[in-house]
Design an enzyme around this catalytic site. Sequence first.
Site, PDB file in Angstrom:
ATOM      1  N   LEU A 207       0.829  -1.210   0.000  1.00 31.23           N
ATOM      2  CA  LEU A 207       0.000   0.000   0.000  1.00 31.23           C
ATOM      3  C   LEU A 207       0.866   1.264   0.000  1.00 31.23           C
ATOM      4  O   LEU A 207       0.569   2.245  -0.694  1.00 31.23           O
ATOM      5  CB  LEU A 207      -0.936  -0.036   1.223  1.00 31.23           C
ATOM      6  CG  LEU A 207      -2.129   0.882   1.177  1.00 31.23           C
ATOM      7  CD1 LEU A 207      -3.012   0.624  -0.030  1.00 31.23           C
ATOM      8  CD2 LEU A 207      -2.943   0.734   2.473  1.00 31.23           C
ATOM      9  N   GLY A 208       1.951   1.246   0.772  1.00 30.88           N
ATOM     10  CA  GLY A 208       2.867   2.387   0.813  1.00 30.88           C
ATOM     11  C   GLY A 208       3.483   2.635  -0.561  1.00 30.88           C
ATOM     12  O   GLY A 208       3.570   3.782  -1.018  1.00 30.88           O
TER      13      GLY A 208
ATOM     14  N   ALA B 167      -3.400  -4.351  -4.235  1.00 35.58           N
ATOM     15  CA  ALA B 167      -2.018  -4.392  -4.723  1.00 35.58           C
ATOM     16  C   ALA B 167      -1.246  -5.387  -3.876  1.00 35.58           C
ATOM     17  O   ALA B 167      -1.561  -5.580  -2.700  1.00 35.58           O
ATOM     18  CB  ALA B 167      -1.366  -3.020  -4.623  1.00 35.58           C
TER      19      ALA B 167
ATOM     20  N   LYS C 252     -16.195  -2.358   6.310  1.00 36.39           N
ATOM     21  CA  LYS C 252     -15.038  -3.118   5.811  1.00 36.39           C
ATOM     22  C   LYS C 252     -14.647  -4.180   6.825  1.00 36.39           C
ATOM     23  O   LYS C 252     -14.291  -5.314   6.458  1.00 36.39           O
ATOM     24  CB  LYS C 252     -13.869  -2.167   5.516  1.00 36.39           C
ATOM     25  CG  LYS C 252     -12.658  -2.888   4.969  1.00 36.39           C
ATOM     26  CD  LYS C 252     -11.916  -2.091   3.920  1.00 36.39           C
ATOM     27  CE  LYS C 252     -10.889  -2.949   3.187  1.00 36.39           C
ATOM     28  NZ  LYS C 252      -9.531  -2.731   3.634  1.00 36.39           N
TER      29      LYS C 252
ATOM     30  N   ASN D 132     -14.027  -8.146   6.190  1.00 31.35           N
ATOM     31  CA  ASN D 132     -12.768  -8.817   6.545  1.00 31.35           C
ATOM     32  C   ASN D 132     -12.999  -9.918   7.580  1.00 31.35           C
ATOM     33  O   ASN D 132     -12.375 -10.984   7.505  1.00 31.35           O
ATOM     34  CB  ASN D 132     -11.754  -7.796   7.094  1.00 31.35           C
ATOM     35  CG  ASN D 132     -11.155  -6.946   5.988  1.00 31.35           C
ATOM     36  OD1 ASN D 132     -11.069  -5.736   6.112  1.00 31.35           O
ATOM     37  ND2 ASN D 132     -10.749  -7.544   4.901  1.00 31.35           N
TER      38      ASN D 132
ATOM     39  N   SER E 129      -5.156 -10.779   2.796  1.00 32.26           N
ATOM     40  CA  SER E 129      -3.968 -10.291   3.505  1.00 32.26           C
ATOM     41  C   SER E 129      -3.615 -11.232   4.660  1.00 32.26           C
ATOM     42  O   SER E 129      -2.432 -11.461   4.950  1.00 32.26           O
ATOM     43  CB  SER E 129      -4.216  -8.876   4.011  1.00 32.26           C
ATOM     44  OG  SER E 129      -5.446  -8.809   4.694  1.00 32.26           O
TER      45      SER E 129
END
Length: 303
Positions: free
Chosen positions: A15-16, A129, A185, A189, A256
Amino acid sequence: MSEQPPVLIVGAGALGKLWAARLSGSNPQFLYRPQHSAGMTRYQRLDLAGHSHHHAIPGSPTLELGCPPTAVLVTTKAMDARSALEPLINVLPPTVPVVLFQNGMGSQQAIASRWPDHPILAASTTEGANCPDRNTLVQAGRGETWLGGLTEAGKAIAASMAARLHTDDSPVHHAPDILYRLWQKLAVNAGINPYTAILACRNGDILQAPLFQGTIQPLCQEVSALMTAEGYPGDPTELEARIRQVATATANNLSSMRQDVMAERATEIDFINGFIVTQSIHHGLPVPVNQMLVAQVKQLTHQ
Ligand code: PAF
């Protein structure tokens, strides 16, 4: 390094790296962990069309005090966010916005109550991503981001911050009630990530598994009861439909949490189902399914 004040990105994971690439015209810089030495992070980004772009983002383990950042984006894992901010925030000018991108809930509230006078904001994103290796970033899907203030100072600048980060390709919307977005969210999750970790499978595969089929309804009832107690709408049938829809839409993704287990890293279970357990106990609500999922995920990583 350039004269333009940087946008500081804390956390150089997928993410960064994605945000650093997106903000390439705004002098992005990484803040590394203390043990890391200063230098460039170089990586190749494969965009949605499969085209390759090369990025070189400067970074340092310390903040360049001569040139304070215009904003700080925190893209670490939930369990690392507060400790990453601790040495930084007291030397930051108190007007610099800090945007939290963590999964789950709990870490954002802890940071906002630790530094109530700073402009602290939270973001909820559907951007996909991943980094198959340290030097490659693969954009897996087009997503959107919602952003809102947690502290009063954060709320005051949230709309302008959303406009500043917005691009037509990757929309960023102002969400005045960002906590509701985070709850929605969190529910998704909570209904996908632990199942993929326990069953060692991709998101879509959970839908056929007896563990999921036997527990998803009571899980949604537990989440719904908690959301209601917290003052948010959360119909259990709608929550289940949303979980099934996201698992289907991301059927080939490794969640994740599944990726963390595969890499033998600590998972964010304490900030997802673990957060639901802690808050439910606080309200006197029973949460046997969430407790069972937390215990099973923790066994996988010896957390
Ligand atoms: O945590 C994740 O992996 C994602 O939020 C989701 C929605 C489960 C898709 O993989």
